[in-house]
Design a protein around this motif. Sequence first.
Motif, PDB file in Angstrom:
ATOM      1  N   PRO A  16       0.810  -1.230   0.000  1.00 45.77           N
ATOM      2  CA  PRO A  16       0.000   0.000   0.000  1.00 45.77           C
ATOM      3  C   PRO A  16       0.840   1.275   0.000  1.00 45.77           C
ATOM      4  CG  PRO A  16      -0.952  -1.610   1.506  1.00 45.77           C
ATOM      5  CD  PRO A  16       0.370  -2.166   1.067  1.00 45.77           C
ATOM      6  N   ILE A  17       1.904   1.319   0.800  1.00 43.78           N
ATOM      7  CA  ILE A  17       2.730   2.515   0.823  1.00 43.78           C
ATOM      8  C   ILE A  17       3.512   2.658  -0.478  1.00 43.78           C
ATOM      9  CG2 ILE A  17       4.668   1.360   1.973  1.00 43.78           C
ATOM     10  CD1 ILE A  17       3.524   5.014   2.436  1.00 43.78           C
ATOM     11  N   VAL A  18       3.905   1.520  -1.066  1.00 43.87           N
ATOM     12  CA  VAL A  18       4.586   1.570  -2.362  1.00 43.87           C
ATOM     13  C   VAL A  18       3.645   2.132  -3.431  1.00 43.87           C
ATOM     14  CG1 VAL A  18       5.654   0.194  -4.190  1.00 43.87           C
ATOM     15  CG2 VAL A  18       6.172  -0.302  -1.796  1.00 43.87           C
ATOM     16  N   GLY A  19       2.385   1.687  -3.410  1.00 44.51           N
ATOM     17  CA  GLY A  19       1.409   2.212  -4.360  1.00 44.51           C
ATOM     18  C   GLY A  19       1.149   3.695  -4.159  1.00 44.51           C
ATOM     19  N   LEU A  50       7.141   2.092 -10.796  1.00 38.18           N
ATOM     20  CA  LEU A  50       6.898   1.716  -9.406  1.00 38.18           C
ATOM     21  C   LEU A  50       5.477   1.173  -9.238  1.00 38.18           C
ATOM     22  CD1 LEU A  50       8.249   1.686  -6.620  1.00 38.18           C
ATOM     23  CD2 LEU A  50       7.311   3.975  -6.223  1.00 38.18           C
ATOM     24  N   LEU A  51       4.519   1.743  -9.964  1.00 35.92           N
ATOM     25  CA  LEU A  51       3.141   1.262  -9.897  1.00 35.92           C
ATOM     26  C   LEU A  51       3.025  -0.154 -10.463  1.00 35.92           C
ATOM     27  CD1 LEU A  51       0.204   1.994  -9.175  1.00 35.92           C
ATOM     28  CD2 LEU A  51      -0.058   2.825 -11.521  1.00 35.92           C
ATOM     29  N   ILE A  52       3.717  -0.406 -11.571  1.00 39.68           N
ATOM     30  CA  ILE A  52       3.704  -1.750 -12.155  1.00 39.68           C
ATOM     31  C   ILE A  52       4.313  -2.763 -11.189  1.00 39.68           C
ATOM     32  CG2 ILE A  52       4.669  -3.171 -14.004  1.00 39.68           C
ATOM     33  CD1 ILE A  52       4.432  -0.719 -15.833  1.00 39.68           C
ATOM     34  N   ALA A  53       5.422  -2.363 -10.548  1.00 38.18           N
ATOM     35  CA  ALA A  53       6.049  -3.251  -9.566  1.00 38.18           C
ATOM     36  C   ALA A  53       5.118  -3.532  -8.400  1.00 38.18           C
ATOM     37  CB  ALA A  53       7.352  -2.620  -9.070  1.00 38.18           C
ATOM     38  N   MET A  54       4.395  -2.503  -7.961  1.00 38.61           N
ATOM     39  CA  MET A  54       3.446  -2.692  -6.862  1.00 38.61           C
ATOM     40  C   MET A  54       2.333  -3.661  -7.256  1.00 38.61           C
ATOM     41  SD  MET A  54       0.156  -1.790  -5.769  1.00 38.61           S
ATOM     42  CE  MET A  54      -0.296  -0.341  -6.716  1.00 38.61           C
ATOM     43  N   LEU A  55       1.778  -3.481  -8.461  1.00 37.70           N
ATOM     44  CA  LEU A  55       0.699  -4.350  -8.914  1.00 37.70           C
ATOM     45  C   LEU A  55       1.163  -5.799  -9.017  1.00 37.70           C
ATOM     46  CD1 LEU A  55      -0.877  -2.089 -11.694  1.00 37.70           C
ATOM     47  CD2 LEU A  55      -1.876  -2.648  -9.472  1.00 37.70           C
ATOM     48  N   PHE A  59      -0.504  -8.353  -6.302  1.00 42.54           N
ATOM     49  CA  PHE A  59      -1.324  -9.426  -6.852  1.00 42.54           C
ATOM     50  C   PHE A  59      -0.616 -10.773  -6.759  1.00 42.54           C
ATOM     51  CE2 PHE A  59      -3.626  -5.949  -9.070  1.00 42.54           C
ATOM     52  CZ  PHE A  59      -4.904  -6.292  -8.668  1.00 42.54           C
ATOM     53  N   GLY A  60       0.704 -10.747  -6.869  1.00 45.93           N
ATOM     54  CA  GLY A  60       1.448 -11.988  -6.697  1.00 45.93           C
ATOM     55  C   GLY A  60       1.280 -12.563  -5.304  1.00 45.93           C
ATOM     56  N   ALA A  61       1.277 -11.683  -4.300  1.00 48.54           N
ATOM     57  CA  ALA A  61       1.078 -12.140  -2.923  1.00 48.54           C
ATOM     58  C   ALA A  61      -0.314 -12.735  -2.735  1.00 48.54           C
ATOM     59  CB  ALA A  61       1.297 -10.969  -1.959  1.00 48.54           C
ATOM     60  N   VAL A  62      -1.325 -12.087  -3.339  1.00 51.16           N
ATOM     61  CA  VAL A  62      -2.697 -12.600  -3.235  1.00 51.16           C
ATOM     62  C   VAL A  62      -2.813 -13.953  -3.936  1.00 51.16           C
ATOM     63  CG1 VAL A  62      -5.096 -12.175  -3.857  1.00 51.16           C
ATOM     64  CG2 VAL A  62      -3.679 -10.290  -3.026  1.00 51.16           C
ATOM     65  N   ILE A 234      -4.910 -13.915 -16.424  1.00 51.23           N
ATOM     66  CA  ILE A 234      -5.635 -15.162 -16.175  1.00 51.23           C
ATOM     67  C   ILE A 234      -5.122 -16.274 -17.089  1.00 51.23           C
ATOM     68  CG2 ILE A 234      -7.889 -16.275 -16.323  1.00 51.23           C
ATOM     69  CD1 ILE A 234      -7.517 -14.437 -13.902  1.00 51.23           C
ATOM     70  N   LEU A 235      -4.835 -15.944 -18.349  1.00 49.56           N
ATOM     71  CA  LEU A 235      -4.286 -16.940 -19.272  1.00 49.56           C
ATOM     72  C   LEU A 235      -2.941 -17.453 -18.757  1.00 49.56           C
ATOM     73  CD1 LEU A 235      -4.284 -18.529 -21.893  1.00 49.56           C
ATOM     74  CD2 LEU A 235      -3.389 -16.493 -23.060  1.00 49.56           C
ATOM     75  N   GLY A 236      -2.110 -16.537 -18.263  1.00 51.07           N
ATOM     76  CA  GLY A 236      -0.835 -16.962 -17.691  1.00 51.07           C
ATOM     77  C   GLY A 236      -1.024 -17.875 -16.496  1.00 51.07           C
ATOM     78  N   ARG A 237      -2.015 -17.586 -15.668  1.00 49.76           N
ATOM     79  CA  ARG A 237      -2.281 -18.443 -14.517  1.00 49.76           C
ATOM     80  C   ARG A 237      -2.827 -19.803 -14.945  1.00 49.76           C
ATOM     81  NH1 ARG A 237      -5.465 -15.920  -9.685  1.00 49.76           N
ATOM     82  NH2 ARG A 237      -4.668 -17.892  -8.834  1.00 49.76           N
TER      83      ARG A 237
END
Length: 275
Positions: A16-19, A50-55, A59-62, A234-237
């Motif tokens: 959140p702080i990174v975002g 930085l926003l791309i890295a945060m996303l 999302f990777g953590a989720v 989703i395709l990647g997953r």
Amino acid sequence: MDTPSAYYQPPPSRWPIVGSLALLALASGFVLFLAKSNAGPYLMAAGGLLLIAMLAGWFGAVIRESLAGKLEGQVDGSFRWGMVWFIFSEVMFFAGFFGALFYARVISVPELADAQLLWPGYAGGWPTAGPGIKEAFTPMPGSGIPAVNTLILLSSGVTVTWAHWGLQSGRRWQIILGLALTILLGATFLGLQAHEYMEAAFSIRTGIYGATFFMLTGFHGLHVTLGAIMLSVILGRVLAGHFSADSHFGFEAAAWYWHFVDVVWLMLFVFVYWL
């Protein structure tokens, strides 16, 4: 607390702080860019990265939590309601622009013509291009590219549903092919819309018609882009084997969003192009 019926509470996260820092950098860079400062574009680029890295990190953590079985039961229900309310907020977003189109076309333009508050001889025809244009000009027709794009998006709704059926039936090839076709159709739609913009005889500055046309179609194109990115993830997953017939809400959420995009386009085609 790790049982499926319990509500999982994630550990403290730095994302959140990174975002927040990423959005601050983007906004500050944009302000500097408007002020014609050389640092503006660089700060915007840094904020975007930085926003791309945060996303990716968040999302990777989720995703890892989901694969560990921590997001079932009540959490899954919360996710579903969260997606429902998110799509509802998007419905209200577009409702504002459709409301502006309705107000301008049905109420504002005729009343201004009756009162002659703009310029002498203003006839109140639709579409109106703004000051100096007394007669209505030719709007973007519903035939041609808009009709083709309607067929494309309706077909993409079929392919993403077909992919969902494949996921429920355990046919992996059907999921992959259906998602790939949906993404390809979305990219084709965006390419045709870009061509339409380049060929348009008016711009966003062409009165209220140009403003509402480009705001509605432009934001819809942005949502198609976002939906295509979601389906690509989703395709990647799917390729990584993350989903099963009993647990695939990530897929469902992206499919819901894509169907929402389809419905918005049908309304655009009727009220902006056809009528």
